[in-house]
Design an enzyme around this catalytic site. Structure first.
Site, PDB file in Angstrom:
ATOM      1  N   CYS A  77      46.668  43.079  45.788  1.00  0.00           N
ATOM      2  CA  CYS A  77      45.528  42.168  45.628  1.00  0.00           C
ATOM      3  C   CYS A  77      45.516  41.043  46.662  1.00  0.00           C
ATOM      4  CB  CYS A  77      45.474  41.608  44.213  1.00  0.00           C
ATOM      5  SG  CYS A  77      46.986  40.832  43.615  1.00  0.00           S
ATOM      6  N   ASP A 279      36.953  39.158  43.184  1.00  0.00           N
ATOM      7  CA  ASP A 279      38.138  39.699  42.519  1.00  0.00           C
ATOM      8  C   ASP A 279      38.444  41.099  43.050  1.00  0.00           C
ATOM      9  OD1 ASP A 279      40.119  40.508  40.802  1.00  0.00           O
ATOM     10  OD2 ASP A 279      38.977  40.181  38.957  1.00  0.00           O
ATOM     11  N   HIS A 281      40.597  43.167  41.825  1.00  0.00           N
ATOM     12  CA  HIS A 281      41.274  43.959  40.804  1.00  0.00           C
ATOM     13  C   HIS A 281      40.369  45.007  40.163  1.00  0.00           C
ATOM     14  CE1 HIS A 281      43.695  40.238  41.100  1.00  0.00           C
ATOM     15  NE2 HIS A 281      44.703  41.074  40.923  1.00  0.00           N
TER      16      HIS A 281
END
Length: 407
Positions: A77, A279, A281
């Site tokens: 990430c 994000d 993820h």
């Protein structure tokens, strides 16, 4: 099971502590140096956010190093956030901050070329393969989670081999940005046709000086400035909040890398005391170039409402990013820092004119040099762990990595 994963791979998980919809407010929203009035410019705001390149976990790419992982889910990430920050710098460099992306609209060739720098292939300049391998030289095993400073150091090394974008990457040390060092690194010489196109300012020889102004002139290498910071011990110190938010207002802003322990996000702006972020993820399938040489970019832009988190929930380990295409942009940034950041009693970071005398001498980063051994082999003078993998972006360097035997 594979079909189930494929069905939901592009869905973003919204966690309970993240706020989804923008409130009905007259407050300004700041996104990477641009302001939007939420009440009347919401669609413009969302368009600005979706135009940012969005890099997420991917799966089914070729194994890193030949035998390593074929997905970065669970560990990549912060690398993806580093890619997003760098991609924004390249967008500003080639297309400008005001460039906007529209779905299914033909994009400039520079956009496609930027996107191809980040594809999950070992022959792309800033791929997950290149970044993970370069991290080995920073003490990180492939598949290990990176922090903001490690990603910054990796990008600095990879940029040395990227001739098309030709960025100077400066990563501050000890919370201090040194103006003298940056200008030493970014000021280059544009010489006449019979000499190399670009050299450090210090390389000007007496013979070049004798040719007069027509032989050379000073140029500025576009600057990617990364400032790794620790803004508290276990959580962010509230005294830094206002200064941190001011950085997103600067025209040079590339946002910030950070998040929560082992969960990295790319912060691109704020509304009140809430940070707006992209994000990484969510896991998507590897995308490669198509037969016509272009990339289907639909999964490289986040079309969902952006996520937000309270700034006080931010982990104190962060890295701010700024892009200065020209020297005047850097001078303007310095003025803004002196006005908005250095006015605080407890400063977020320092900006000094001269290189501190107690520091080691500043040496602008350069490509690893090679030397020929007595056995007739080409070897790096620097550590092999600090070199990128073989890459079409680096064909000249690739020739030097091959160990040549003299029969």
């Amino acid at each position: 099971m594979e079909s189930v994963l494929s069905k939901y791979e592009n869905q973003i998980t919204i966690f309970a502590d993240y706020l989804e919809e923008f409130p009905d407010t007259d407050e300004l929203v700041w996104i990477l140096g641009k302001q939007h009035l939420l009440k009347t410019e919401k669609s413009k705001l969302l368009s600005d956010i979706s135009a940012r390149l969005w890099f997420t976990y991917r799966r089914k790419f070729s194994p890193i190093g030949g035998t390593g992982p074929s997905s970065d889910a669970g560990w990549g990430c912060m690398l993806r956030c580093g890619q997003m920050m760098l991609a924004q710098a390249l967008i500003c460099r080639h297309l400008g901050r005001d460039w906007n992306w529209e779905k299914q609209k033909e994009q400039p060739k520079e956009y496609q070329r930027i996107l191809q720098c980040f594809l999950d292939r070992k022959d792309c300049c800033y791929s997950i393969h290149q970044m993970a391998q370069m991290g080995v030289g920073e003490g990180k095993s492939i598949g290990e989670w990176f922090g903001p400073n490690t990603v910054a150091q990796v990008l600095k090394k990879l940029a040395l081999f990227d001739e098309w974008n030709s960025l100077a990457v400066y990563v501050s040390m000890d919370n201090t940005v040194v103006i003298e060092d940056i200008k030493k690194m970014c000021r280059t010489l544009s010489l006449s046709a019979d000499t190399p196109a670009e050299r450090p300012l210090e390389s000007l020889t007496a013979s070049n000086q004798s040719k007069g102004p027509s032989a050379c002139c000073t140029a500025w290498k576009p600057l990617l400035l990364i400032v790794p910071l620790r803004l508290g011990i276990n959580q962010i110190n509230p005294v830094y909040v206002d200064a941190f938010k001011e950085c997103f207002k600067m025209p040079q802003s590339l946002g910030a890398l950070g998040g929560k322990p082992n969960n990295a996000y790319y912060f691109i702006g704020f509304l009140g005391d809430e940070l707006i972020f992209l994000d990484p993820h969510t896991t998507q399938t590897f995308v490669d170039t198509e037969e016509n040489g272009t990339v289907d970019d639909q999964t490289f832009h986040c079309l969902q409402p952006p996520q937000r988190m309270n700034i006080l929930n931010l982990d104190p380990s962060v890295a701010l990013g700024f892009f200065c295409k020209e020297e005047k942009d850097f001078d303007s940034w310095c003025s803004l820092v002196q006005k908005e950041i250095l006015k605080e009693n407890l400063r977020m970071f320092e900006l000094v004119q001269k290189h501190p005398s107690h520091w080691p001498p500043f040496v602008p980063p350069a490509k690893p040099e090679v030397t020929t051994t007595g056995a007739g082999k080409l070897l790096f003078r620097s550590s092999l762990a600090s070199r990128p993998l073989d890459s079409s972006c680096f064909m000249r360097q690739k020739q030097l990595w091959v160990m040549l035997s003299v029969e």
